[in-house]
Design an enzyme around this catalytic site. Structure first.
Site, PDB file in Angstrom:
ATOM      1  N   GLY A 140       0.920  -1.100   0.053  1.00  0.00           N
ATOM      2  CA  GLY A 140       0.015   0.002  -0.100  1.00  0.00           C
ATOM      3  C   GLY A 140       0.608   1.187  -0.162  1.00  0.00           C
ATOM      4  N   GLU A 160       4.934  -6.567   1.340  1.00  0.00           N
ATOM      5  CA  GLU A 160       4.480  -6.729  -0.052  1.00  0.00           C
ATOM      6  C   GLU A 160       4.574  -5.544  -0.944  1.00  0.00           C
ATOM      7  OE1 GLU A 160       1.908 -10.696   1.427  1.00  0.00           O
ATOM      8  OE2 GLU A 160       0.990  -8.780   0.920  1.00  0.00           O
ATOM      9  N   PRO A 161       5.522  -4.666  -1.210  1.00  0.00           N
ATOM     10  CA  PRO A 161       5.235  -3.702  -2.158  1.00  0.00           C
ATOM     11  C   PRO A 161       5.211  -4.248  -3.410  1.00  0.00           C
ATOM     12  CG  PRO A 161       7.597  -4.043  -1.474  1.00  0.00           C
ATOM     13  CD  PRO A 161       6.804  -4.842  -0.824  1.00  0.00           C
ATOM     14  N   GLY A 162       4.065  -3.464  -4.306  1.00  0.00           N
ATOM     15  CA  GLY A 162       4.041  -3.762  -5.901  1.00  0.00           C
ATOM     16  C   GLY A 162       4.177  -2.526  -6.681  1.00  0.00           C
ATOM     17  N   ARG A 167      -7.248   2.079 -15.882  1.00  0.00           N
ATOM     18  CA  ARG A 167      -7.417   2.784 -14.447  1.00  0.00           C
ATOM     19  C   ARG A 167      -8.188   4.212 -14.220  1.00  0.00           C
ATOM     20  NH1 ARG A 167      -3.709   4.375 -11.670  1.00  0.00           N
ATOM     21  NH2 ARG A 167      -4.344   3.643  -9.705  1.00  0.00           N
ATOM     22  N   TYR A 182     -11.312   3.909 -11.958  1.00  0.00           N
ATOM     23  CA  TYR A 182     -11.217   4.786 -10.633  1.00  0.00           C
ATOM     24  C   TYR A 182     -10.803   6.150 -10.628  1.00  0.00           C
ATOM     25  CZ  TYR A 182      -8.953  -0.013  -9.759  1.00  0.00           C
ATOM     26  OH  TYR A 182      -8.803  -1.422  -9.928  1.00  0.00           O
ATOM     27  N   CYS A 229     -14.405   2.249 -28.384  1.00  0.00           N
ATOM     28  CA  CYS A 229     -15.571   2.741 -28.851  1.00  0.00           C
ATOM     29  C   CYS A 229     -16.144   3.063 -27.474  1.00  0.00           C
ATOM     30  CB  CYS A 229     -16.248   1.830 -29.788  1.00  0.00           C
ATOM     31  SG  CYS A 229     -17.787   2.497 -30.584  1.00  0.00           S
ATOM     32  N   GLU A 230     -15.856   3.863 -26.569  1.00  0.00           N
ATOM     33  CA  GLU A 230     -16.493   4.210 -25.309  1.00  0.00           C
ATOM     34  C   GLU A 230     -16.248   5.495 -25.206  1.00  0.00           C
ATOM     35  OE1 GLU A 230     -18.150   2.239 -23.210  1.00  0.00           O
ATOM     36  OE2 GLU A 230     -17.770   0.397 -24.208  1.00  0.00           O
ATOM     37  N   TYR A 236      -0.116  -2.085 -12.400  1.00  0.00           N
ATOM     38  CA  TYR A 236      -1.439  -2.092 -12.845  1.00  0.00           C
ATOM     39  C   TYR A 236      -1.884  -1.842 -14.378  1.00  0.00           C
ATOM     40  CZ  TYR A 236      -1.638  -3.083  -8.026  1.00  0.00           C
ATOM     41  OH  TYR A 236      -1.067  -3.490  -6.697  1.00  0.00           O
TER      42      TYR A 236
END
EC number: 4.1.1.20
Length: 443
Positions: free
Chosen positions: A248, A290-292, A330, A334, A361-362, A390
């Site tokens: 996080g 657990e860093p990502g 993303r 989000y 097409c959005e 991500y």
């Protein structure tokens, strides 16, 4: 303009990453293109390892592969002495194919299937992070079938939730993850787990949020987890060997974001561990994190070619690029924000405000709203920063758009680590039933 890692503007006015001019990368590999600054990835990994070494505690830094999982990244994580967090059979397969040491693989997930569990058992991975009672008993039974005893952490929800600058300490029981500390299910999970013959409880895991810019939430989580550990020792006579505090840790996407240096996060966590456990007369556990995103996020840049534009006088000017929500969902999911520059004209003065649209097409396929750029022209190269986490991981083939290539750049060298998908890749799993094949003849 804020440039991360080895990024700089060269004497041609072009963006350069890892010693490579991105206009040359576009010519060689095409666009859209994910560019990963390998030097910065390694720097971030080493910041975690060195900070934990300074604490004197035993530790594991596990790269959260959900952020960006390809074989080259697994190989890099191994070289940097990291462990690896996987959450699916696909991520596990990627790690195994990359030759990642199985004893340093941790398997997460709230709904591991029997096939996934058996695959991990057969591979002899180092640890399962158990999420619920169903999994606890399923894992024990499947391990028994194979004559194995497996090491586990129990994922608990400690009643702390943190995102960006906000943190709260409440029940937080409404989560699909973990055994809740507040309602007693975490305690019952320890009791049940200790009775099982084919699992060994190493300790507990907690994860309190994402994009966290403060340390108070981590301190609060340590307080609660340490209190639980003391309770278990006093009432059940069992001592946790490992405390996993998840990930996080925030990164800078835009000027609004103010993440802390890695060492500050780690020091806050390790100081809180030492204080809590020492004061309780409890032996110091091994600490896992657990860093990502904070390993790969700001090391990634996506390079696009500008195509069409639409100017609505008095309203807005749109420019469209050759990617969009298929390579970066993303913003649509989000409302995530990104910074970008014209990579081929980076030194030119800012002249207009544009909004960057994707090609899907959005109407919701928008990458950036209200971005200041030089006067944009067709075939300009747009570099969007901080797309390492991500983005490739969540990329899709919506509209049957092919997923981009990925290159690692370092010391003037560019290495292809994921090929651009081909048209054959797009239809490779398609099957035409016999009853429809006549209609497809000659097509």
């Amino acid at each position: 303009m804020y440039l991360h890692g080895t990024s700089k503007i060269n004497d041609k006015g072009h963006l350069e990453i890892g010693g490579k001019d991105v206009t040359e990368l576009a010519a060689e590999f095409g666009t859209p293109l994910y560019i990963v600054d390998e030097t910065l990835v390694r720097q971030r990994a080493r910041e975690y390892v060195e900070a934990f070494k300074a604490s004197g505690l035993k530790f594991q830094v596990a790269y959260a592969s959900k952020a960006f999982c390809v074989m080259a990244m697994c190989a890099l994580a191994e070289e940097e002495n990291m462990s690896l967090d996987v959450v699916s059979d696909g991520e596990l397969h990627t790690a195994l194919k990359a030759g990642f040491p199985v004893e340093r693989i941790h398997f997460h997930g709230n709904n591991k299937t029997p096939d996934e569990i058996n695959m991990a058992l057969d591979a002899n991975i180092g640890c399962f992070v158990v999420d619920n009672f169903v999994e606890l008993h399923l894992l024990n039974a499947l391990a028994a079938d194979k004559g194995k005893k497996v090491k586990i952490l129990l994922r608990i929800t400690p009643g702390v939730e943190a995102h960006t600058h906000d943190y709260i300490s409440t029940g937080q029981q409404d989560s699909k993850f973990g055994f809740d500390l507040g309602n007693g299910s975490a305690y019952r999970a320890i009791v049940e787990g200790l009775k099982l013959d084919n699992v060994e409880i190493l300790g507990v895991h907690s994860h309190i949020g994402s994009q966290i810019f403060e340390v108070e939430g981590f301190r609060m989580a340590v307080d609660k987890v340490a209190g639980f550990a003391v309770q278990i020792k006093e009432e059940l006579g069992y001592t946790f060997q490992v405390i996993n505090l998840g990930g996080g840790f925030g990164i800078r996407y835009t000027n609004e974001d103010k993440p802390l240096p890695v060492a500050e996060y780690v020091k806050a966590i390790t100081d809180a561990i030492i204080t809590n456990f020492t004061n309780a007369g409890y032996s110091l556990p091994e600490i896992w994190v657990e860093p990502g995103r904070s390993i790969v996020g700001d090391a990634g840049t996506t390079l696009y070619t500008v195509g069409t534009s639409k100017d609505i006088p008095g309203v807005r000017k749109y420019i469209a690029v050759d990617g969009g929500m298929t390579d970066n969902p993303r913003p649509a999911l989000y409302e995530s924000k990104y910074d970008a520059i014209l990579a081929n004209r980076a030194n030119e003065p800012l002249e207009e405000t544009v909004s960057v649209a994707g090609k899907c097409c959005e109407s919701g396929d928008m990458l950036i709203w209200d971005l200041e750029l030089p006067k944009v022209e067709k075939d300009d190269l747009l570099a969007v920063f901080c797309t390492g986490a991500y983005n490739y991981a969540m990329a899709s083939n919506y509209n049957r758009i092919r997923r981009p290539a990925v290159v690692f750049v370092k010391d003037g060298q560019a290495d292809l680590v994921v090929k651009r998908e081909s048209f054959q890749d797009i239809v490779g799993n398609d099957v035409i039933p016999a009853r429809l094949q006549k209609a497809a003849v000659g097509k």
